[in-house]
Structure formats: structure tokens, C-alpha cells
Design an enzyme around this catalytic site. Structure first.
Site, PDB file in Angstrom:
ATOM      1  N   LYS A 123      35.193  40.208  34.831  1.00 36.56           N
ATOM      2  CA  LYS A 123      34.632  38.858  34.829  1.00 36.56           C
ATOM      3  C   LYS A 123      33.338  38.746  34.002  1.00 36.56           C
ATOM      4  O   LYS A 123      32.733  39.756  33.641  1.00 36.56           O
ATOM      5  CB  LYS A 123      34.368  38.420  36.272  1.00 36.56           C
ATOM      6  CG  LYS A 123      35.633  38.245  37.099  1.00 36.56           C
ATOM      7  CD  LYS A 123      35.292  37.789  38.502  1.00 36.56           C
ATOM      8  CE  LYS A 123      36.526  37.538  39.343  1.00 36.56           C
ATOM      9  NZ  LYS A 123      36.145  37.039  40.685  1.00 36.56           N
ATOM     10  N   TYR A 158      43.645  29.430  37.998  1.00 34.46           N
ATOM     11  CA  TYR A 158      43.186  29.347  39.388  1.00 34.46           C
ATOM     12  C   TYR A 158      43.726  28.124  40.115  1.00 34.46           C
ATOM     13  O   TYR A 158      43.185  27.723  41.154  1.00 34.46           O
ATOM     14  CB  TYR A 158      41.651  29.387  39.440  1.00 34.46           C
ATOM     15  CG  TYR A 158      41.115  30.761  39.110  1.00 34.46           C
ATOM     16  CD1 TYR A 158      41.251  31.811  40.007  1.00 34.46           C
ATOM     17  CD2 TYR A 158      40.497  31.009  37.897  1.00 34.46           C
ATOM     18  CE1 TYR A 158      40.784  33.076  39.708  1.00 34.46           C
ATOM     19  CE2 TYR A 158      40.015  32.278  37.582  1.00 34.46           C
ATOM     20  CZ  TYR A 158      40.167  33.305  38.501  1.00 34.46           C
ATOM     21  OH  TYR A 158      39.704  34.560  38.204  1.00 34.46           O
ATOM     22  N   PHE A 192      35.487  25.978  46.429  1.00 34.26           N
ATOM     23  CA  PHE A 192      34.876  26.801  45.382  1.00 34.26           C
ATOM     24  C   PHE A 192      35.584  26.697  44.030  1.00 34.26           C
ATOM     25  O   PHE A 192      35.155  27.323  43.061  1.00 34.26           O
ATOM     26  CB  PHE A 192      34.820  28.276  45.817  1.00 34.26           C
ATOM     27  CG  PHE A 192      36.173  28.883  46.112  1.00 34.26           C
ATOM     28  CD1 PHE A 192      36.997  29.356  45.101  1.00 34.26           C
ATOM     29  CD2 PHE A 192      36.614  28.986  47.422  1.00 34.26           C
ATOM     30  CE1 PHE A 192      38.233  29.906  45.373  1.00 34.26           C
ATOM     31  CE2 PHE A 192      37.862  29.549  47.721  1.00 34.26           C
ATOM     32  CZ  PHE A 192      38.664  30.010  46.682  1.00 34.26           C
ATOM     33  N   ARG A 230      43.615  47.142  43.871  1.00 35.94           N
ATOM     34  CA  ARG A 230      42.846  46.450  44.911  1.00 35.94           C
ATOM     35  C   ARG A 230      41.960  47.440  45.683  1.00 35.94           C
ATOM     36  O   ARG A 230      40.844  47.117  46.065  1.00 35.94           O
ATOM     37  CB  ARG A 230      43.776  45.662  45.828  1.00 35.94           C
ATOM     38  CG  ARG A 230      44.470  44.530  45.034  1.00 35.94           C
ATOM     39  CD  ARG A 230      45.201  43.549  45.887  1.00 35.94           C
ATOM     40  NE  ARG A 230      44.311  42.725  46.680  1.00 35.94           N
ATOM     41  CZ  ARG A 230      43.578  41.704  46.224  1.00 35.94           C
ATOM     42  NH1 ARG A 230      43.578  41.412  44.937  1.00 35.94           N
ATOM     43  NH2 ARG A 230      42.837  40.997  47.047  1.00 35.94           N
ATOM     44  N   THR A 249      36.907  41.507  48.379  1.00 33.04           N
ATOM     45  CA  THR A 249      36.445  40.364  47.583  1.00 33.04           C
ATOM     46  C   THR A 249      34.963  40.104  47.800  1.00 33.04           C
ATOM     47  O   THR A 249      34.221  39.879  46.848  1.00 33.04           O
ATOM     48  CB  THR A 249      37.260  39.105  47.945  1.00 33.04           C
ATOM     49  OG1 THR A 249      38.645  39.384  47.697  1.00 33.04           O
ATOM     50  CG2 THR A 249      36.824  37.920  47.113  1.00 33.04           C
ATOM     51  N   ARG A 264      33.396  46.580  43.219  1.00 30.77           N
ATOM     52  CA  ARG A 264      32.607  45.455  43.732  1.00 30.77           C
ATOM     53  C   ARG A 264      31.377  45.927  44.499  1.00 30.77           C
ATOM     54  O   ARG A 264      30.318  45.300  44.401  1.00 30.77           O
ATOM     55  CB  ARG A 264      33.477  44.540  44.581  1.00 30.77           C
ATOM     56  CG  ARG A 264      34.463  43.756  43.715  1.00 30.77           C
ATOM     57  CD  ARG A 264      35.396  42.924  44.540  1.00 30.77           C
ATOM     58  NE  ARG A 264      36.221  42.053  43.700  1.00 30.77           N
ATOM     59  CZ  ARG A 264      37.426  41.638  44.066  1.00 30.77           C
ATOM     60  NH1 ARG A 264      37.937  41.986  45.232  1.00 30.77           N
ATOM     61  NH2 ARG A 264      38.109  40.854  43.265  1.00 30.77           N
ATOM     62  N   ASN A 293      31.753  38.756  41.326  1.00 26.11           N
ATOM     63  CA  ASN A 293      32.081  40.049  41.922  1.00 26.11           C
ATOM     64  C   ASN A 293      32.740  41.008  40.933  1.00 26.11           C
ATOM     65  O   ASN A 293      33.423  41.943  41.304  1.00 26.11           O
ATOM     66  CB  ASN A 293      32.917  39.879  43.192  1.00 26.11           C
ATOM     67  CG  ASN A 293      34.266  39.247  42.944  1.00 26.11           C
ATOM     68  OD1 ASN A 293      34.700  39.072  41.810  1.00 26.11           O
ATOM     69  ND2 ASN A 293      34.938  38.886  44.020  1.00 26.11           N
ATOM     70  N   HIS A 353      38.718  40.700  38.924  1.00 27.13           N
ATOM     71  CA  HIS A 353      39.836  40.028  39.598  1.00 27.13           C
ATOM     72  C   HIS A 353      41.019  40.971  39.508  1.00 27.13           C
ATOM     73  O   HIS A 353      41.198  41.668  38.506  1.00 27.13           O
ATOM     74  CB  HIS A 353      40.187  38.712  38.881  1.00 27.13           C
ATOM     75  CG  HIS A 353      41.556  38.191  39.252  1.00 27.13           C
ATOM     76  ND1 HIS A 353      41.760  37.348  40.313  1.00 27.13           N
ATOM     77  CD2 HIS A 353      42.776  38.428  38.713  1.00 27.13           C
ATOM     78  CE1 HIS A 353      43.053  37.068  40.408  1.00 27.13           C
ATOM     79  NE2 HIS A 353      43.694  37.722  39.442  1.00 27.13           N
ATOM     80  N   GLU A 356      50.726  36.499  36.622  1.00 25.62           N
ATOM     81  CA  GLU A 356      49.409  36.589  36.001  1.00 25.62           C
ATOM     82  C   GLU A 356      49.453  37.358  34.681  1.00 25.62           C
ATOM     83  O   GLU A 356      48.782  36.976  33.712  1.00 25.62           O
ATOM     84  CB  GLU A 356      48.414  37.228  36.967  1.00 25.62           C
ATOM     85  CG  GLU A 356      48.107  36.326  38.145  1.00 25.62           C
ATOM     86  CD  GLU A 356      47.098  36.908  39.116  1.00 25.62           C
ATOM     87  OE1 GLU A 356      46.671  36.156  40.009  1.00 25.62           O
ATOM     88  OE2 GLU A 356      46.721  38.088  38.978  1.00 25.62           O
TER      89      GLU A 356
END
Length: 140
Positions: free
Chosen positions: A11, A51, A59, A87, A93, A104, A114, A117, A128
Site C-alpha cells: 500500500k 473495493y 470507511f 495472510r 488487519t 503489519r 497497514n 492487502h 483480484e
């Protein structure tokens, strides 16, 4: 267990701090192969489409603002059980809940910023990955 693919996004908070290499190294050290990768700047339309599942959540607008605030690095990762493995390496998250030595826990600035993704299921991973990559851009 079959080899699967998953999407990873580094990100804007992480690209701004020049953490692309450190994050990619963590992924590779965990056994994930990077088989597709590109640095892009998401348009507002792309962020909103990607998204869309969160459109009704409070958010959504700030997430789209954040994801268009700077470049991101989109990656296709491949391994046995790639979704779950990615993950695990990313951590929870909410960075406050992330296990030590996860991406993270070590790099996130906040819940929104964070750093990464990752797809949450094999089905979503396929959707995705196809959102960002054509077949010719994924080289195993």
C-alpha cells in the site's frame, strides 16, 4: 495440497517509506513466489471498483482516498496454500492485534495504513488477480 495464487498489494504508506523490498523479502522468505509484479498508481475509479465490496461501509471513501494517495505495488504470489500463508505473513488487519514479526506488526502506521492487502479466499484471489493482471503478465 495444490499450488494456488493470491494477490498482494503493498500500500501507499509502505511504498512512500521505501519498504517494497523489505516486504517482498518477507513474502519470499515465507515460501511465496512472486510470479507477477508491477508498481502502479490507482485511479479513483480503479480503487472504487476494487473495493466495491466495502461500498456501504463507513470507511469506503477514506480507503479509496488512501489507496489513490500514492503508488502501490501489486503482486501475484504463488505457493501451496498461498492465501492462508500470505495472510499469516501479513498479520491481523488491525496492527495492534498482529502477531510479532508479521508485516503489519512491524510496518503498519494505522488500521487503514497497514502496509499490505491480501486476498481473503481462493475465490477472491482469482477475482483480484484478474483485476490487475492479464495471463501474460504472470510468469511462473
Amino acid at each position: 495440497m495444490a499450488v494456488e495464487q493470491t494477490l498482494s498489494i503493498i500500500k501507499p504508506d509502505a511504498t512512500r517509506r521505501n519498504l517494497t523490498g523489505a516486504i517482498s523479502a518477507r513474502l519470499e522468505e515465507a515460501g511465496l513466489r512472486i510470479v507477477g509484479q508491477k508498481r502502479i498508481r490507482l485511479s479513483r475509479e480503479q480503487a472504487e471498483a476494487f473495493y466495491d465490496v466495502h461500498k456501504e461501509r463507513p470507511f469506503y471513501d477514506s480507503l479509496c482516498d488512501f489507496m489513490t494517495s500514492g503508488p502501490v505495488v501489486v503482486q501475484v504470489l504463488e505457493a501451496e496454500n498461498a492465501v492462508a500463508l500470505n495472510r499469516e505473513v501479513m498479520g491481523a488487519t488491525n496492527p495492534a492485534d498482529a502477531a510479532p514479526r508479521t508485516i503489519r506488526a512491524d510496518f503498519a502506521e494505522s488500521l487503514e495504513a497497514n502496509s499490505v492487502h491480501g486476498s481473503d479466499s481462493p475465490d477472491n484471489a482469482a477475482i483480484e488477480v484478474a483485476f490487475f493482471f492479464s495471463d501474460g503478465e504472470i510468469v511462473g
